[in-house]
Design a protein around this motif. Structure first.
Motif, PDB file in Angstrom:
ATOM      1  N   VAL A   1       2.212   6.661  -7.157  1.00 51.15           N
ATOM      2  CA  VAL A   1       1.232   7.621  -7.764  1.00 51.15           C
ATOM      3  C   VAL A   1       1.991   8.881  -7.921  1.00 51.15           C
ATOM      4  CG1 VAL A   1      -0.793   8.963  -7.241  1.00 51.15           C
ATOM      5  CG2 VAL A   1      -0.789   6.541  -6.816  1.00 51.15           C
TER       6      VAL A   1
ATOM      7  N   PRO B   1       2.211  -1.168  -8.103  1.00 55.01           N
ATOM      8  CA  PRO B   1       2.914  -0.011  -8.261  1.00 55.01           C
ATOM      9  C   PRO B   1       3.477   0.489  -9.748  1.00 55.01           C
ATOM     10  CG  PRO B   1       4.012  -1.287  -6.491  1.00 55.01           C
ATOM     11  CD  PRO B   1       3.252  -2.077  -7.128  1.00 55.01           C
TER      12      PRO B   1
ATOM     13  N   CYS C   1       2.194   1.550  -3.444  1.00 56.81           N
ATOM     14  CA  CYS C   1       1.340   2.080  -4.405  1.00 56.81           C
ATOM     15  C   CYS C   1       1.070   3.553  -4.325  1.00 56.81           C
ATOM     16  CB  CYS C   1       0.094   1.336  -4.314  1.00 56.81           C
ATOM     17  SG  CYS C   1       0.008  -0.335  -4.962  1.00 56.81           S
ATOM     18  N   LEU C   2       1.117   4.087  -3.113  1.00 53.39           N
ATOM     19  CA  LEU C   2       0.894   5.522  -2.851  1.00 53.39           C
ATOM     20  C   LEU C   2       2.010   6.248  -3.173  1.00 53.39           C
ATOM     21  CD1 LEU C   2      -0.826   7.498  -1.400  1.00 53.39           C
ATOM     22  CD2 LEU C   2       0.632   7.360   0.766  1.00 53.39           C
TER      23      LEU C   2
ATOM     24  N   LEU D   1       0.864  -1.227  -0.015  1.00 54.33           N
ATOM     25  CA  LEU D   1       0.001   0.180   0.068  1.00 54.33           C
ATOM     26  C   LEU D   1       0.877   1.342  -0.087  1.00 54.33           C
ATOM     27  CD1 LEU D   1      -2.886  -1.071   2.623  1.00 54.33           C
ATOM     28  CD2 LEU D   1      -2.757  -1.217   0.059  1.00 54.33           C
ATOM     29  N   LEU D   2       1.965   1.411   0.600  1.00 50.20           N
ATOM     30  CA  LEU D   2       2.903   2.267   0.821  1.00 50.20           C
ATOM     31  C   LEU D   2       3.302   2.404  -0.623  1.00 50.20           C
ATOM     32  CD1 LEU D   2       4.518   4.488   2.196  1.00 50.20           C
ATOM     33  CD2 LEU D   2       6.150   2.806   2.883  1.00 50.20           C
TER      34      LEU D   2
END
Length: 587
Positions: A31, A208, A27-28, A24-25
């Motif tokens: 972005v 990602p 992927c953030l 999740l990190l």
């Protein structure tokens, strides 16, 4: 019903993919990298426009103009020389990582440098590429933006506490996002990551990268032109095109191999010069300038030439003359070690080959074969057929060509795999003494769990025994194992006892001590639900040959032993699948 529940419980630890919340990190951050890489692509393309106007038209402008419209006469020969000289100075006194076409350097950073790239590369690579291409260098912007985007991803990752594998993911996310921003081909960029950069297929890396490319594709119209770079429309093909696709693929593969061999032959020639490599790019620029004097359209990126070839707007004789010059100056310039990409020149050369095939196949769609050969040459050079096919679709938006593209790129890829040891992308790295093996598959140790290979019949030592008794019974002349698990009366594991530990305590004259007194730390263990790969890595790190297997970390109930010899068992089935040939149906 009870059996079904047991199976559910035993398989609760098994998943199709590994899971880690840190995704999740990643992927953030991806972005953010996608957006920043789009800005970097915008800066790179505008720097090319700026230096093109400065070198060829002596104006300060960001207008997109072709070097072919210059009125410099013979002075045009000096322009690429000046650009090459500046690039050489930047490489020598700034960073030599700006040399080359970008993709091999990104691969080397990923595989051998823990995905660490310097801020110098992020700044100097687009600057150098802008100067070289803007001064007439026959390159595309894709290699430089892949290197620049990768540097951005790596630098952002280095500001967080991350593993080398996580940095690799974000480096590749930046590289492919930059490619997406330049060409508007997000799917092809993701495939490039899979076929050439990631060297794995995991959600941790794939998601990602997909997010970064999607963000770049959404941001692209805000800064750059939207839509395909070379929009064309071909007619659907029939069975008659099957044979032509195969011939086109073979010819494209041969051209790919020839260009690759020529490039590194030229690089070898430059290596023999009695000059510092800083001057090589200026010498390459001289050849570019001479070629550009006779064929002005061979200078620069050449997107206009690619468009004309795809749309059948060039006479065959003029196209062949232009492409010969383009091939020569591209090979010499890139062989000199200057900064520039390979995709755009290869697209042009492939499209030229397709134009020749179109002239020899009467009645066929004249726009189809330039498109097919363009992708097939790219597939042969990159060793990435899916990337090449989908890249061509993204550049043109022509989905009628999907089937011919898949066939021709596959044939070209197969040809180069059979006749070439390495591609343009890996040969440079191999010359530095670093071997790259591009095939990858699921590790058999990842598919097998500890409970499938562990030994359940084992000899354990009671914790209440004295050291003297243990030495006599378990470590005598007929010792079968180097270490044994030690358990208490409840079969709870206390640790592993080996001869070295035992003898060290006996030499201290404590023969009456019990074995239990030797263990006061949590022992190294394996869980039945872990994969063999996880356990093999643990053994390597801890320098042990055997690990006790427990039911769970809470009870520490001993249920088995796993040794290094057990970890070889998954590979035996792979060997059987690969090497044992058998007829399943008798005649």
């Amino acid at each position: 019903m009870q059996t079904h529940k047991n199976h559910e419980h035993q398989g609760a630890h098994q998943r199709d993919f590994s899971f880690d919340k840190r995704i999740l990190l990643l992927c953030l951050i991806a972005v953010v990298i996608g957006a920043v890489s789009t800005v970097a692509a915008y800066v790179l393309l505008n720097s090319i426009h700026f230096f093109t106007n400065l070198f060829f038209f002596q104006t300060l402008s960001f207008e997109d103009r072709s070097p072919a419209g210059n009125t410099l006469g013979l002075w045009v020969i000096a322009v690429p020389v000046a650009g090459g000289l500046i690039a050489g100075l930047i490489a020598r006194y700034g960073s030599d990582k700006v040399r080359g076409h970008g993709i091999p350097e990104a691969i080397e950073a990923i595989l051998f440098k823990k995905s660490q790239m310097s801020p110098k590369v992020a700044v100097l690579k687009p600057l150098t590429s802008g100067i070289v291409i803007g001064s007439g260098g026959p390159f595309g912007a894709e290699g430089p933006i892949i290197m620049t985007g990768g540097a951005i991803g790596s630098l952002i990752a280095q500001n967080f506490s991350m593993s080398a594998a996580e940095r690799k993911t974000l480096l590749v996310a930046g590289a492919t996002a930059g490619m997406t921003a330049v060409f508007g081909t997000p799917v092809a960029a993701v495939l490039l990551a899979v076929e050439l950069l990631l060297f794995e297929w995991r959600p941790r890396s794939l998601l990602p990268v997909m997010l970064a490319c999607a963000v770049a594709a959404f941001c692209r119209p805000l800064l750059l032109e939207s839509g395909p770079l070379f929009p064309i429309h071909t007619e659907p093909v029939g069975l008659a095109a099957f044979g032509i696709c195969i011939v086109a693929g073979l010819l494209s593969g041969a051209l790919s191999a020839g260009m690759s061999v020529s490039l590194y032959q030229v690089e070898d020639w430059f290596g023999k010069l009695p000059l510092h490599w800083m001057w090589w790019s200026a010498i390459g620029g001289l050849v570019v300038g001479i070629g550009g004097y006779f064929e002005p359209r061979a200078l620069g990126v050449g997107y206009d030439v690619i468009s004309d070839l795809l749309n059948n707007r060039m006479l065959l004789s003029a196209a062949l003359s232009l492409l010969v010059v383009k091939a020569v100056i591209w090979v010499v310039a890139l062989g000199s070690g200057t900064s520039g990409g390979v995709l755009a020149p290869l697209l042009m050369l492939g499209a030229g080959l397709g134009a020749v095939i179109s002239s020899l196949v009467p009645g066929s769609d004249p726009t189809l074969w330039p498109l097919v050969c363009m992708a097939a040459v790219l597939a042969g050079v990159l060793g990435a057929p899916l990337t090449a096919a989908i890249f061509a679709l993204g550049l043109t938006g022509d989905f009628n060509a999907l089937l011919p593209l898949l066939l021709a790129t596959g044939v070209s890829y197969g040809f180069t795999v059979l006749v070439m040891r390495r591609s343009i992308m890996t040969e440079k790295i191999a010359r530095r003494g670093l071997h790259i093996y591009r095939e990858y598959s699921v590790d058999p140790q990842e598919r097998v769990f500890v409970h499938e290979v562990m030994a359940t019949e084992m000899v354990s030592i009671a914790a209440s025994l004295s050291l003297t008794e243990v030495a006599r019974v378990y470590f005598g002349n007929e010792q079968k194992h180097r270490s044994f698990p030690v358990v208490d009366r409840n079969q709870r594991l206390l640790g592993m006892l080996d001869r070295e530990l035992l003898l060290s305590r006996l030499s201290e004259d404590y023969p009456d001590l019990t074995v239990a007194s030797l263990f006061d730390e949590v022992p190294q263990i394996a869980l039945a639900t872990e994969t063999c790969q996880v356990v093999s890595r643990r053994m390597a790190i801890k320098h042990v040959e055997r690990l006790p297997v427990v039911k769970d970390k809470e009870t520490m109930q001993l249920i088995g032993i796993i040794s290094r010899s057990d970890l070889v068992k998954p590979s035996q089935s792979v060997f059987h699948e690969e090497h044992v040939r058998e007829r399943l149906f008798s005649r």
